[in-house]
Structures are given as structure tokens and as C-alpha cells.
Design an enzyme around this catalytic site. Sequence first.
Site, PDB file in Angstrom:
ATOM      1  N   ILE A 177      -0.765  -1.024  -4.495  1.00  0.00           N
ATOM      2  CA  ILE A 177      -1.981  -0.212  -4.517  1.00  0.00           C
ATOM      3  C   ILE A 177      -1.603   1.239  -4.236  1.00  0.00           C
ATOM      4  O   ILE A 177      -0.958   1.530  -3.207  1.00  0.00           O
ATOM      5  CB  ILE A 177      -3.003  -0.704  -3.473  1.00  0.00           C
ATOM      6  N   PHE A 209       0.831  -1.196   0.000  1.00  0.00           N
ATOM      7  CA  PHE A 209       0.000   0.000   0.000  1.00  0.00           C
ATOM      8  C   PHE A 209       0.867   1.248   0.000  1.00  0.00           C
ATOM      9  O   PHE A 209       1.786   1.380   0.820  1.00  0.00           O
ATOM     10  CB  PHE A 209      -0.883   0.054   1.254  1.00  0.00           C
ATOM     11  N   ASP A 210       0.544   2.184  -0.883  1.00  0.00           N
ATOM     12  CA  ASP A 210       1.064   3.535  -0.744  1.00  0.00           C
ATOM     13  C   ASP A 210       0.451   4.127   0.519  1.00  0.00           C
ATOM     14  O   ASP A 210      -0.593   3.655   0.987  1.00  0.00           O
ATOM     15  CB  ASP A 210       0.668   4.341  -1.990  1.00  0.00           C
ATOM     16  N   LEU A 211       1.064   5.171   1.065  1.00  0.00           N
ATOM     17  CA  LEU A 211       0.538   5.794   2.282  1.00  0.00           C
ATOM     18  C   LEU A 211      -0.320   7.020   1.954  1.00  0.00           C
ATOM     19  O   LEU A 211      -1.542   6.992   2.114  1.00  0.00           O
ATOM     20  CB  LEU A 211       1.697   6.176   3.211  1.00  0.00           C
ATOM     21  N   ASP A 212       0.304   8.092   1.490  1.00  0.00           N
ATOM     22  CA  ASP A 212      -0.422   9.335   1.234  1.00  0.00           C
ATOM     23  C   ASP A 212      -1.390   9.185   0.066  1.00  0.00           C
ATOM     24  O   ASP A 212      -0.994   8.818  -1.045  1.00  0.00           O
ATOM     25  CB  ASP A 212       0.563  10.463   0.905  1.00  0.00           C
TER      26      ASP A 212
END
Length: 225
Positions: free
Chosen positions: A166, A9-12
Site C-alpha cells: 500500500i 505499508f509505505d511510510l511517507d
Amino acid sequence: MKNYKVILFDLDGTLTDPKEGITKSVEYALKRMGIDEPNLDNLECFIGPPLHVSFAEYYGFSEAEISKATALYRERFKEKGMYENVPYDGIQKLLAELQQQGYRLAVATSKPTVFAKTIVDYFQIGQYFEHIVGSNLDGTRSAKAEIIQYIIAEYGEYDLNDFIMIGDRKHDLIGANQVGIDAMGVTYGYGDIEELQACNPTYIANTVEQVGEILLRNQQQLLLR
């Protein structure tokens, strides 16, 4: 349908909405550099890409100016900006469901690792991730492909077909393409549908719930075979 094992997963813009903290920290840095930008909406372009890329692309800063602006940004971000953030509705439920189904989860972000770990712990989602990997404070390992590759190396028992990335911006999808894994673009973040589709994602999800539907549907269809 592929039976993914590891979800990155990307964060921002994917796990959390960081607009207030990032744009106010950029505004602070620019003001200290002599640039007045009162409209925070104009600074949304800084959400996702590495800071040095955005300062160069949108303000034409030299290397020395990028270093100064980045230091100023972090000055405010460490104190306030990282907490001016909020997980998207349904994210904690999604992560819990994916973990319960046996997926192994990791964060792959261009944000410095030290900040990313603080953020996910502060918002009580850190327990779902086996690895939280970002850039280094000296600016190295900032390209998304490098970050993804670093995480993949931590899972030597799996092959590339077992991974999916993602994220909400083109950099997430381009990084996945460069490494050779599948990718899901999410439109509820800060990249528009045209930006995401141009990168040929494996899936597009418009909501957090759709992310879960796609991944859990894959799992369910495999179980029914």
C-alpha cells in the site's frame, strides 16, 4: 477476493504526512548548496522517492553533489525534520483493526530504516508492525522492489498471493509489480490519481477509511463463504 496475510505499508504519504519535515530539510540542504527555494510546495516531489533520485532528477546534481546534499538534508532531518510529521487521521485505528483481524503488518519505505523506526515509535504506531524495513544509510537497498523483496523473504511460509503493498507514489506500485504482488494506491498522499492508475494497481483508495473497507471487506467476504 484474495485472502491477504501480510500487508506492507509505505511510510511517507501513506501512514504519515511528512511534508513539513521533508520539505524544510530539503530547503536547508539546497540553501547550503547555494540554491534558494522559498516555496516548500515545490519540494513535495521529494516525498516518496529516494533522495538521490530526486536530487538528480530535479536539480541535476552530480554524484558528489548528491552525497553532499543528502548529508546536509540528514543533518537537519535527524534533529528536527523527522518530528515535523503527523499520522493521517484514522491510521492508528486502521492498524489496530487489521492487527485484530490477524493480518501481519510491515513498513516498506525508501527512508533509511533507522529514521523509519524512530518515526513510527515516536508517533506510537510501531507496535503494530512486525518488520520496519527501509534503505541503508550508505544508499544501498533504496529501490522499493528490493525493500519489498527483503520483507517477503522474512515470511517464507507465504507465497506472493498473500502479500499486498500500500503506497501513495508510483515507486510503491512499480516495486510491487516488479516483485509480483498486489498493490493498493492511495490518493490522500502525494501521488495523483493519474500517476497511480498508470501503474495498474489492484485497488485505489481515496481515504484511510477506504483502505480499511477494502481489506476488511475482503476478509469478511471470505468468512461468509
